[in-house]
Design an enzyme around this catalytic site. Sequence first.
Site, short mmCIF file in Angstrom:
data_model
loop_
_atom_site.label_atom_id
_atom_site.label_comp_id
_atom_site.label_asym_id
_atom_site.label_seq_id
_atom_site.Cartn_x
_atom_site.Cartn_y
_atom_site.Cartn_z
N ASP A 122 35.90 44.92 47.60
CA ASP A 122 36.93 44.08 48.05
C ASP A 122 36.82 44.02 49.63
O ASP A 122 36.49 45.12 50.15
CB ASP A 122 38.31 44.56 47.62
CG ASP A 122 39.28 43.60 47.83
OD1 ASP A 122 39.12 42.48 47.93
OD2 ASP A 122 40.31 44.08 48.22
N ASP A 159 39.97 42.44 51.90
CA ASP A 159 41.12 42.72 52.60
C ASP A 159 41.69 44.12 52.03
O ASP A 159 41.99 44.14 50.76
CB ASP A 159 41.99 41.74 52.36
CG ASP A 159 41.52 40.22 52.92
OD1 ASP A 159 42.18 39.42 52.96
OD2 ASP A 159 40.12 40.23 53.03
#
Length: 407
Positions: A196, A198
């Site tokens: 991922d 953020d």
Amino acid sequence: MSEIILINITGKDRPGLLTRITGVLAEHDLNVLDIGQAVIHDYISLGLLVEIPAPQHVSSMIKDLLFTGHEMGIEVRFRPTTLEDYEAWVHEQGKSRHVITLLGRNLSAAQISRVAAVCAANHLNIDVITRLTGRSSLRNPVRLPKACVQMTVSGHLADEAAMRRQLLPLSLEIGVDISFHADDIYRRNRRLVVFDMDSTLIQAEVIDELAKEAGVGAEVAAITSAAMRGELDFCQSLTRRVALLAGLPATTLETVAARLRLTDGAELVASTLKRLGYKIGIISGGFDYFGRRLQQQLGFDYMHANQLEIIDGQLTGRVLGEIIDGPRKAALLREIAAAEGLHLEQTIAVGDGANDLPMLSIAGLGVAFHAKPVVRQQASSAISDMGLDGLLFLIGIREREWVYPEG
């Protein structure tokens, strides 16, 4: 009838020790059935299980080894083993094996003892313990120490899920991350790691930063809270939040990108994994403008993120194409694995949010990184206090094998 003897050797380690010992055994024409060695602080513990085809050679072998041990200042002990015990030991090699990784800033005897007690309660034997972190100086301690040991355990585990349920609260109680997974061929042949973006690769949620620039930080935060309460799904939440960015100059993307900070250890993880031949990718519910920059900076092979629509130099408040939500993240992991000719068991996924759970759950190793409680509870592994470089320990890469980025 041959004889079987277990030989244990302890003492100060030195170059040539194994040569001398096996040289004595060679003179008596012995077969080595098993051998293992550990060295801690220059102190060796060496074990050899040997078969002596001619029993009349036993006494002379023992005499010669004792003499060699005396010369070298080491202790040599012998224990006869019956054929029945040996065959029972051979039969046990079919038992399942698992790996338990303990990861924290420091590891105490109490923490290790509690984990060992869970193993014993589940009838698992700890076969090997390996330290993955480097040696720590007490005279010149580092500001943020790292401590990691890996245990290989064996036994007939009745309920793997129950074992995980015991380890999760224990991890929270004793303050150390505990990873538990099967020691199989896939664990040793993982070749794809996806992240991922953020709050995983970077230390921010980009949409929050854009909202600040647009003066709608409070409104975006309210929508995020509603999504966290389950009132909105990810697609609804993202659509509403992006709509509030309508009219924001596209140049703001560069302004925000310039102040984003990489998560500690991100560069080290990328350089080490690339050097070791892994494929690495970004699968993000964030935005591709920032993902592309990160891809170029760290050398990611794959990058998938949402695309903000820009017309006449301004954000329109819309997202182009299919939104990358939790299910889409899992689908993209499947697609990348298939493109690389890999089984899903050969993949690793790392993320922090609920929308990462679908890909964490299908990966061979799913790692919750500084994650919300619900994510940590469902992931197979977690990193709670260390930087992203803690992932390298979970993979089984020793600290001395890390590849630091140039410059």
